[in-house]
Design an enzyme around this catalytic site. Structure first.
Site, PDB file in Angstrom:
ATOM      1  N   ALA A 137       0.862  -1.183   0.000  1.00 28.31           N
ATOM      2  CA  ALA A 137       0.000   0.000   0.000  1.00 28.31           C
ATOM      3  C   ALA A 137       0.899   1.234   0.000  1.00 28.31           C
ATOM      4  O   ALA A 137       2.045   1.180   0.456  1.00 28.31           O
ATOM      5  CB  ALA A 137      -0.888  -0.013   1.234  1.00 28.31           C
TER       6      ALA A 137
ATOM      7  N   GLU B  22       4.309  -5.263   7.335  1.00 28.51           N
ATOM      8  CA  GLU B  22       3.531  -4.198   7.990  1.00 28.51           C
ATOM      9  C   GLU B  22       3.926  -3.996   9.446  1.00 28.51           C
ATOM     10  O   GLU B  22       3.835  -2.892   9.973  1.00 28.51           O
ATOM     11  CB  GLU B  22       2.029  -4.499   7.886  1.00 28.51           C
ATOM     12  CG  GLU B  22       1.430  -4.234   6.516  1.00 28.51           C
ATOM     13  CD  GLU B  22       1.508  -5.432   5.579  1.00 28.51           C
ATOM     14  OE1 GLU B  22       2.304  -6.369   5.840  1.00 28.51           O
ATOM     15  OE2 GLU B  22       0.769  -5.432   4.578  1.00 28.51           O
TER      16      GLU B  22
ATOM     17  N   GLY C 187       0.730  -5.021   0.803  1.00 28.67           N
ATOM     18  CA  GLY C 187      -0.438  -5.090  -0.072  1.00 28.67           C
ATOM     19  C   GLY C 187      -0.137  -5.743  -1.414  1.00 28.67           C
ATOM     20  O   GLY C 187      -1.036  -6.308  -2.041  1.00 28.67           O
TER      21      GLY C 187
ATOM     22  N   GLU D 245      -0.440  -9.300  -0.728  1.00 26.19           N
ATOM     23  CA  GLU D 245      -1.868  -9.586  -0.497  1.00 26.19           C
ATOM     24  C   GLU D 245      -2.650  -9.588  -1.813  1.00 26.19           C
ATOM     25  O   GLU D 245      -3.566 -10.399  -1.994  1.00 26.19           O
ATOM     26  CB  GLU D 245      -2.448  -8.552   0.479  1.00 26.19           C
ATOM     27  CG  GLU D 245      -1.854  -8.728   1.867  1.00 26.19           C
ATOM     28  CD  GLU D 245      -2.268  -7.622   2.827  1.00 26.19           C
ATOM     29  OE1 GLU D 245      -1.944  -6.453   2.548  1.00 26.19           O
ATOM     30  OE2 GLU D 245      -2.925  -7.920   3.830  1.00 26.19           O
TER      31      GLU D 245
HETATM   32  N1  CO8 Z   1       4.635   3.142  -0.460  1.00 26.37           N
HETATM   33  C1  CO8 Z   1       5.081   4.303  -0.970  1.00 26.37           C
HETATM   34  N2  CO8 Z   1       6.263   4.438  -1.608  1.00 26.37           N
HETATM   35  C2  CO8 Z   1       7.034   3.330  -1.705  1.00 26.37           C
HETATM   36  C3  CO8 Z   1       6.629   2.094  -1.199  1.00 26.37           C
HETATM   37  C4  CO8 Z   1       5.367   2.013  -0.553  1.00 26.37           C
HETATM   38  N3  CO8 Z   1       4.875   0.858  -0.061  1.00 26.37           N
HETATM   39  N4  CO8 Z   1       7.607   1.192  -1.438  1.00 26.37           N
HETATM   40  C5  CO8 Z   1       8.564   1.838  -2.105  1.00 26.37           C
HETATM   41  N5  CO8 Z   1       8.237   3.144  -2.266  1.00 26.37           N
HETATM   42  C6  CO8 Z   1       9.019   4.203  -2.914  1.00 26.37           C
HETATM   43  C7  CO8 Z   1      10.174   4.618  -2.054  1.00 26.37           C
HETATM   44  O1  CO8 Z   1       9.778   5.573  -1.076  1.00 26.37           O
HETATM   45  C8  CO8 Z   1      11.114   5.199  -3.084  1.00 26.37           C
HETATM   46  O2  CO8 Z   1      10.674   6.491  -3.405  1.00 26.37           O
HETATM   47  P1  CO8 Z   1      11.772   7.689  -3.626  1.00 26.37           P
HETATM   48  O3  CO8 Z   1      12.585   7.243  -4.799  1.00 26.37           O
HETATM   49  O4  CO8 Z   1      10.919   8.888  -3.891  1.00 26.37           O
HETATM   50  O5  CO8 Z   1      12.581   7.745  -2.367  1.00 26.37           O
HETATM   51  C9  CO8 Z   1      10.883   4.321  -4.313  1.00 26.37           C
HETATM   52  O6  CO8 Z   1       9.617   3.695  -4.103  1.00 26.37           O
HETATM   53  C10 CO8 Z   1      11.923   3.243  -4.462  1.00 26.37           C
HETATM   54  O7  CO8 Z   1      11.999   2.523  -3.236  1.00 26.37           O
HETATM   55  P2  CO8 Z   1      13.373   2.265  -2.454  1.00 26.37           P
HETATM   56  O8  CO8 Z   1      14.357   3.353  -2.740  1.00 26.37           O
HETATM   57  O9  CO8 Z   1      13.043   2.006  -1.013  1.00 26.37           O
HETATM   58  O10 CO8 Z   1      13.864   0.921  -3.173  1.00 26.37           O
HETATM   59  P3  CO8 Z   1      14.814  -0.211  -2.570  1.00 26.37           P
HETATM   60  O11 CO8 Z   1      15.152  -1.091  -3.713  1.00 26.37           O
HETATM   61  O12 CO8 Z   1      15.932   0.397  -1.782  1.00 26.37           O
HETATM   62  O13 CO8 Z   1      13.894  -1.025  -1.526  1.00 26.37           O
HETATM   63  C11 CO8 Z   1      11.878  -2.118  -0.804  1.00 26.37           C
HETATM   64  C12 CO8 Z   1      12.788  -1.745  -1.991  1.00 26.37           C
HETATM   65  C13 CO8 Z   1      12.618  -3.091   0.142  1.00 26.37           C
HETATM   66  C14 CO8 Z   1      10.635  -2.788  -1.369  1.00 26.37           C
HETATM   67  C15 CO8 Z   1      11.514  -0.826  -0.007  1.00 26.37           C
HETATM   68  O14 CO8 Z   1      11.039   0.139  -0.935  1.00 26.37           O
HETATM   69  C16 CO8 Z   1      10.439  -1.023   1.028  1.00 26.37           C
HETATM   70  O15 CO8 Z   1      10.725  -1.563   2.100  1.00 26.37           O
HETATM   71  N6  CO8 Z   1       9.204  -0.590   0.721  1.00 26.37           N
HETATM   72  C17 CO8 Z   1       8.102  -0.646   1.662  1.00 26.37           C
HETATM   73  C18 CO8 Z   1       7.596  -2.050   1.777  1.00 26.37           C
HETATM   74  C19 CO8 Z   1       6.478  -2.084   2.786  1.00 26.37           C
HETATM   75  O16 CO8 Z   1       6.623  -1.775   3.949  1.00 26.37           O
HETATM   76  N7  CO8 Z   1       5.297  -2.487   2.305  1.00 26.37           N
HETATM   77  C20 CO8 Z   1       4.143  -2.601   3.148  1.00 26.37           C
HETATM   78  C21 CO8 Z   1       3.367  -1.331   3.084  1.00 26.37           C
HETATM   79  S1  CO8 Z   1       1.967  -1.350   4.159  1.00 26.37           S
HETATM   80  C22 CO8 Z   1       0.877  -2.276   3.321  1.00 26.37           C
HETATM   81  O17 CO8 Z   1       1.064  -2.715   2.239  1.00 26.37           O
HETATM   82  C23 CO8 Z   1      -0.419  -2.534   4.003  1.00 26.37           C
HETATM   83  C24 CO8 Z   1      -1.358  -3.328   3.090  1.00 26.37           C
HETATM   84  C25 CO8 Z   1      -2.624  -3.590   3.753  1.00 26.37           C
HETATM   85  C26 CO8 Z   1      -3.439  -2.407   3.688  1.00 26.37           C
HETATM   86  C27 CO8 Z   1      -3.947  -2.203   4.950  1.00 26.37           C
HETATM   87  C28 CO8 Z   1      -3.292  -1.195   5.788  1.00 26.37           C
HETATM   88  C29 CO8 Z   1      -1.849  -0.934   5.852  1.00 26.37           C
END
Ligand code: CO8
Length: 260
Positions: free
Chosen positions: A67, A134, A111, A114
């Site tokens: 998400a 999460e 997400g 999911e």
């Molecule tokens: N949301 C928003 N932006 C994101 C997300 C995300 N989930 N994931 C990545 N991005 C963005 C980063 O902020 C970054 O943006 P910018 O270039 O502007 O800084 C860009 O995408 C590239 O990401 P990274 O630089 O972090 O790339 P890496 O290769 O270093 O890392 C990862 C990749 C490991 C996937 C890392 O991006 C990460 O950990 N992302 C978040 C993963 C996460 O926590 N996902 C769970 C989110 S919560 C959720 O999904 C809940 C679902 C259920 C819904 C119900 C309520 C929550």
């Protein structure tokens, strides 16, 4: 709208509908615009008699990284409660009655994982990584993750993933039963489209009946599921395709399904 501004890209390949998640700079983080567009595309393919199966894919680096954290960070309880977060547009996929395949390369996190779990078949590239991280955000896998994951891989592995944010690589995900098949990255789309094409060549009402029956196995006690299956079987005898399929076998020829 330019192609790069569209949150999903939609194409057809024969009887297969292909939906590509298209926010590569945000690793396909799932925001409202994307989930709305995805739901719209799914329902349009579901209603199209020329489509027999649907494929959802992402980019080589990410199926979807979850998400959109940026969008959610300041939401209040009433924002999500009154706005029916998740219910509003994440569950559209549950209304799709045709087979939906996920072609997953790279990150399928939160997400994104999911969404893949909500599909009927997951084809994983060797680079695929599955996680429900999460807990690191003090959030909860709230788009079906705490419910579909234990049904898919059992409580022990699901608890481990949900509570420790453990990431599974494609081989582990295959071993635990989270994915259906693992293929080389370079062949992911071609192999998933071929599988979807094979599925779509079968009788559509039979495919829809089988999907509904297998889904019923997740949601009901065995006796009820068996009853559901029995009625689904009886209904096959009202299908022209079923008679064509059986007679074609007996005549040693290829069946010609009319999808009715
Ligand atoms: N949301 C928003 N932006 C994101 C997300 C995300 N989930 N994931 C990545 N991005 C963005 C980063 O902020 C970054 O943006 P910018 O270039 O502007 O800084 C860009 O995408 C590239 O990401 P990274 O630089 O972090 O790339 P890496 O290769 O270093 O890392 C990862 C990749 C490991 C996937 C890392 O991006 C990460 O950990 N992302 C978040 C993963 C996460 O926590 N996902 C769970 C989110 S919560 C959720 O999904 C809940 C679902 C259920 C819904 C119900 C309520 C929550």
């Amino acid at each position: 709208m330019n192609l790069q501004d569209q949150p999903v890209l939609v194409e057809t390949r024969g009887r297969v509908g292909l939906i590509t998640l298209n926010r590569p700079r945000q690793l396909n983080a799932l925001n409202d615009a994307l989930m709305d567009a995805l739901g719209e595309a799914l329902l349009a393919f579901d209603a199209d008699p020329g489509i027999g199966a649907i494929v959802i894919t992402g980019s080589a680096k990410a199926f979807a990284a979850g998400a959109d954290i940026d969008a959610m960070a300041d939401w209040s309880f009433m924002d999500v409660y009154q706005g029916a977060f998740i219910t509003r547009n994440w569950e559209t996929i549950r209304r799709v009655r045709k087979p939906v395949l996920a072609a997953v390369a790279g990150f399928a996190m939160g997400g994104g994982c999911e969404l893949a779990l909500a599909c009927d078949i997951i084809v994983a590239a060797e680079s695929a990584k599955f996680a429900l991280p999460e807990i690191k955000l003090a959030m909860l896998p709230g788009a079906g993750g705490t419910q579909r994951l234990p049904r898919a891989i059992g409580k022990a592995k699901a608890m481990d993933m949900c509570l420790s944010a453990r990431t599974l690589d494609a081989a582990e995900a295959d071993r635990y039963g989270l994915v259906s098949r693992v293929v080389p990255d370079a062949e992911l789309l071609e192999r998933t489209l071929a599988l979807a094409g094979q599925i779509a060549s079968f009788s559509l009402p039979a495919l829809m009946a089988i999907k509904a029956a297998v889904n019923r196995a997740w949601e009901s006690p065995l006796t009820e599921g068996i009853l559901f299956e029995r009625h689904a079987l009886y209904e096959r005898f009202a299908s022209a395709d079923a008679h064509e399929g059986m007679h074609a076998f007996l005549d040693k020829r290829t069946p010609e399904f009319q999808h009715r």
